[in-house]
Design a protein around this motif. Structure first.
Motif, PDB file in Angstrom:
ATOM      1  N   GLY A   1       0.811  -1.202   0.000  1.00 37.51           N
ATOM      2  CA  GLY A   1       0.000   0.000   0.000  1.00 37.51           C
ATOM      3  C   GLY A   1       0.849   1.259   0.000  1.00 37.51           C
ATOM      4  O   GLY A   1       2.068   1.224   0.001  1.00 37.51           O
ATOM      5  N   ASN A   2       0.171   2.410  -0.056  1.00 39.04           N
ATOM      6  CA  ASN A   2       0.813   3.722   0.034  1.00 39.04           C
ATOM      7  C   ASN A   2       1.730   4.033  -1.146  1.00 39.04           C
ATOM      8  O   ASN A   2       2.572   4.899  -1.069  1.00 39.04           O
ATOM      9  N   TYR A   3       1.628   3.333  -2.234  1.00 40.41           N
ATOM     10  CA  TYR A   3       2.354   3.699  -3.441  1.00 40.41           C
ATOM     11  C   TYR A   3       1.773   2.926  -4.612  1.00 40.41           C
ATOM     12  O   TYR A   3       0.953   2.017  -4.438  1.00 40.41           O
ATOM     13  N   TRP A   4       2.225   3.283  -5.798  1.00 44.85           N
ATOM     14  CA  TRP A   4       1.720   2.657  -7.018  1.00 44.85           C
ATOM     15  C   TRP A   4       2.884   2.235  -7.901  1.00 44.85           C
ATOM     16  O   TRP A   4       3.958   2.837  -7.875  1.00 44.85           O
ATOM     17  N   HIS A   5       2.640   1.212  -8.699  1.00 47.28           N
ATOM     18  CA  HIS A   5       3.591   0.817  -9.742  1.00 47.28           C
ATOM     19  C   HIS A   5       3.036   1.334 -11.070  1.00 47.28           C
ATOM     20  O   HIS A   5       2.130   0.738 -11.650  1.00 47.28           O
ATOM     21  N   PHE A   6       3.579   2.429 -11.547  1.00 45.70           N
ATOM     22  CA  PHE A   6       3.151   2.974 -12.838  1.00 45.70           C
ATOM     23  C   PHE A   6       3.951   2.374 -13.991  1.00 45.70           C
ATOM     24  O   PHE A   6       3.519   2.420 -15.131  1.00 45.70           O
ATOM     25  N   GLN A   7       5.114   1.832 -13.685  1.00 46.03           N
ATOM     26  CA  GLN A   7       5.946   1.264 -14.732  1.00 46.03           C
ATOM     27  C   GLN A   7       5.323  -0.032 -15.260  1.00 46.03           C
ATOM     28  O   GLN A   7       4.611  -0.728 -14.552  1.00 46.03           O
ATOM     29  N   SER A   8       5.598  -0.332 -16.514  1.00 53.86           N
ATOM     30  CA  SER A   8       5.108  -1.563 -17.119  1.00 53.86           C
ATOM     31  C   SER A   8       5.863  -2.756 -16.540  1.00 53.86           C
ATOM     32  O   SER A   8       7.017  -2.648 -16.136  1.00 53.86           O
ATOM     33  N   MET A   9       5.185  -3.887 -16.489  1.00 57.28           N
ATOM     34  CA  MET A   9       5.791  -5.103 -15.977  1.00 57.28           C
ATOM     35  C   MET A   9       6.082  -6.081 -17.124  1.00 57.28           C
ATOM     36  O   MET A   9       5.269  -6.178 -18.041  1.00 57.28           O
ATOM     37  N   PRO A  10       7.187  -6.815 -17.048  1.00 58.61           N
ATOM     38  CA  PRO A  10       8.188  -6.797 -15.985  1.00 58.61           C
ATOM     39  C   PRO A  10       9.047  -5.540 -16.043  1.00 58.61           C
ATOM     40  O   PRO A  10       9.297  -5.001 -17.118  1.00 58.61           O
ATOM     41  N   THR A  11       9.489  -5.083 -14.864  1.00 63.04           N
ATOM     42  CA  THR A  11      10.347  -3.913 -14.765  1.00 63.04           C
ATOM     43  C   THR A  11      11.789  -4.363 -14.555  1.00 63.04           C
ATOM     44  O   THR A  11      12.117  -4.936 -13.515  1.00 63.04           O
ATOM     45  N   VAL A  12      12.631  -4.130 -15.531  1.00 66.14           N
ATOM     46  CA  VAL A  12      14.042  -4.507 -15.439  1.00 66.14           C
ATOM     47  C   VAL A  12      14.799  -3.399 -14.710  1.00 66.14           C
ATOM     48  O   VAL A  12      14.689  -2.232 -15.074  1.00 66.14           O
ATOM     49  N   TYR A  13      15.557  -3.767 -13.683  1.00 64.50           N
ATOM     50  CA  TYR A  13      16.320  -2.747 -12.974  1.00 64.50           C
ATOM     51  C   TYR A  13      17.823  -3.004 -12.995  1.00 64.50           C
ATOM     52  O   TYR A  13      18.593  -2.094 -12.704  1.00 64.50           O
ATOM     53  N   GLN A  14      18.248  -4.223 -13.342  1.00 65.53           N
ATOM     54  CA  GLN A  14      19.675  -4.469 -13.504  1.00 65.53           C
ATOM     55  C   GLN A  14      19.902  -5.492 -14.608  1.00 65.53           C
ATOM     56  O   GLN A  14      19.116  -6.433 -14.768  1.00 65.53           O
ATOM     57  N   ILE A  15      20.990  -5.299 -15.368  1.00 61.96           N
ATOM     58  CA  ILE A  15      21.398  -6.222 -16.421  1.00 61.96           C
ATOM     59  C   ILE A  15      22.875  -6.528 -16.224  1.00 61.96           C
ATOM     60  O   ILE A  15      23.683  -5.616 -16.024  1.00 61.96           O
ATOM     61  N   HIS A  16      23.230  -7.805 -16.263  1.00 60.31           N
ATOM     62  CA  HIS A  16      24.619  -8.236 -16.113  1.00 60.31           C
ATOM     63  C   HIS A  16      25.026  -9.004 -17.363  1.00 60.31           C
ATOM     64  O   HIS A  16      24.442 -10.048 -17.675  1.00 60.31           O
ATOM     65  N   LEU A  17      26.020  -8.463 -18.086  1.00 57.96           N
ATOM     66  CA  LEU A  17      26.442  -9.031 -19.368  1.00 57.96           C
ATOM     67  C   LEU A  17      27.641  -9.957 -19.198  1.00 57.96           C
ATOM     68  O   LEU A  17      28.676  -9.550 -18.665  1.00 57.96           O
ATOM     69  N   PHE A  18      27.493 -11.188 -19.671  1.00 60.89           N
ATOM     70  CA  PHE A  18      28.563 -12.172 -19.662  1.00 60.89           C
ATOM     71  C   PHE A  18      28.844 -12.595 -21.106  1.00 60.89           C
ATOM     72  O   PHE A  18      27.977 -12.451 -21.980  1.00 60.89           O
ATOM     73  N   PRO A  19      30.028 -13.160 -21.387  1.00 61.97           N
ATOM     74  CA  PRO A  19      30.313 -13.606 -22.755  1.00 61.97           C
ATOM     75  C   PRO A  19      29.320 -14.648 -23.280  1.00 61.97           C
ATOM     76  O   PRO A  19      29.086 -14.720 -24.484  1.00 61.97           O
ATOM     77  N   ASN A  20      28.712 -15.433 -22.384  1.00 66.99           N
ATOM     78  CA  ASN A  20      27.809 -16.503 -22.824  1.00 66.99           C
ATOM     79  C   ASN A  20      26.342 -16.240 -22.508  1.00 66.99           C
ATOM     80  O   ASN A  20      25.496 -17.128 -22.649  1.00 66.99           O
ATOM     81  N   GLY A  21      26.004 -15.029 -22.078  1.00 59.11           N
ATOM     82  CA  GLY A  21      24.607 -14.737 -21.807  1.00 59.11           C
ATOM     83  C   GLY A  21      24.418 -13.538 -20.902  1.00 59.11           C
ATOM     84  O   GLY A  21      25.364 -12.782 -20.634  1.00 59.11           O
ATOM     85  N   THR A  22      23.201 -13.382 -20.391  1.00 57.61           N
ATOM     86  CA  THR A  22      22.831 -12.180 -19.644  1.00 57.61           C
ATOM     87  C   THR A  22      21.965 -12.533 -18.444  1.00 57.61           C
ATOM     88  O   THR A  22      21.006 -13.306 -18.561  1.00 57.61           O
ATOM     89  N   ILE A  23      22.305 -11.968 -17.280  1.00 54.90           N
ATOM     90  CA  ILE A  23      21.412 -12.023 -16.124  1.00 54.90           C
ATOM     91  C   ILE A  23      20.550 -10.772 -16.139  1.00 54.90           C
ATOM     92  O   ILE A  23      21.057  -9.660 -16.282  1.00 54.90           O
TER      93      ILE A  23
END
Length: 284
Positions: free
Chosen positions: A232-254
């Motif tokens: 409660g007491n707040y809203w999620h206005f962003q679209s889901m899924p909301t990506v907040y971190q990306i980790h790049l590896f030579p063989n893929g991505t977290i």
């Protein structure tokens, strides 16, 4: 992705890495400290979670026109928000990040289908970290438990740097970028928050509850997602899924993301196949 990681490695060897990080790499936010409010510059020796809110490429001067959002100016506010978002796209784009964001939205089509708003709302920046070693779940398991909140990277994979990137995603809708200042305008229009005078607070003991204006919520829901926060007491206005971190590896991505108002997960997307591994799941 390999080219981006190699570029990070080269930059780390130079004395001008911080300047290059924000002005040379395609997709990195262009910063002007004299014009931007609340600028946060990443440190190379201690990457903090605050890196998710770096300098904004374009000052949000349009907000000065709107002391508050009303029924009479909501449409104009949305148009100005859209124009500002288009300027943000011009200042910072990364094809690597854009393709990752688009892939994530395609992985969760049910989320897109249930969101009937006309815009895709993205965070104005995501944190991107790059690594020289290939990802393995065994090394990840040993790394994740030693992870500290103030240094949210995976040191066992040869971390080479982090940066702030303005994301983009092909969802079939126009994209708007949300910031803390924009969010504050929106929640005061919808209600459902605690206020102490004009100051936003977060518990009943601190302030008075501002009732939800259901009509305003419906009007805003035409433009954006309007999911109620889990506590409660707040809203999620962003679209889901909301990506907040990306980790790049030579063989893929977290990809670290919030899937809806109550939970999220971290997934590993393989580079040379459509295979997806769910690494962890969290629920509020």
């Amino acid at each position: 992705m390999k080219q981006l990681c190699l570029f990070f490695n080269k930059l780390l060897k130079g004395a001008s890495f911080v300047l290059a990080l924000f002005s040379v790499i395609a997709g990195i936010v262009s910063c002007n400290e004299a014009k931007v409010r609340d600028i946060k510059v990443p440190s190379l020796d201690k990457v903090t979670t605050k890196l998710i809110e770096p300098a904004c490429a374009v000052p949000q001067t349009f907000l000065e026109k709107y002391p508050s959002i009303t029924d009479g100016n909501l449409e104009a506010f949305m148009e100005d928000w859209k124009e500002w978002s288009l300027l943000m796209q011009e200042h910072s784009r990364s094809e690597t990040v854009d393709s990752i964001m688009t892939r994530v939205f395609k992985l969760y089509p049910d989320t897109i289908d249930t969101d009937t708003s006309i815009y895709t709302i993205l965070p104005y920046c995501v944190r991107v970290s790059c690594y020289s070693l290939e990802f393995t779940q065994k090394r990840y398991a040993s790394d994740i438990y030693g992870l500290q909140e103030e240094k949210f990277v995976f040191p066992n994979f040869g971390w080479t740097g982090s940066c702030a990137v303005v994301p983009m995603a092909n969802t079939g809708k126009s994209v708007l970028y949300i910031t803390g200042q924009i969010r504050d305008k929106l929640v005061r229009y919808t209600g459902g928050i605690y206020l102490n005078g004009d100051k936003r607070v977060y518990t009943e003991s601190e302030g008075t509850f501002m009732e939800i204006d259901k009509d305003n919520l419906a009007r805003l829901g035409y433009y954006t997602n309007t999911a109620r926060g889990h506590w409660g007491n707040y809203w999620h206005f962003q679209s889901m899924p909301t990506v907040y971190q990306i980790h790049l590896f030579p063989n893929g991505t977290i990809v670290m993301m919030r899937n809806n108002y109550a939970y999220g997960e971290d997934i590993f997307m393989h580079e040379w196949s459509d295979k997806i591994d769910v690494l962890s799941f969290w629920q509020e």
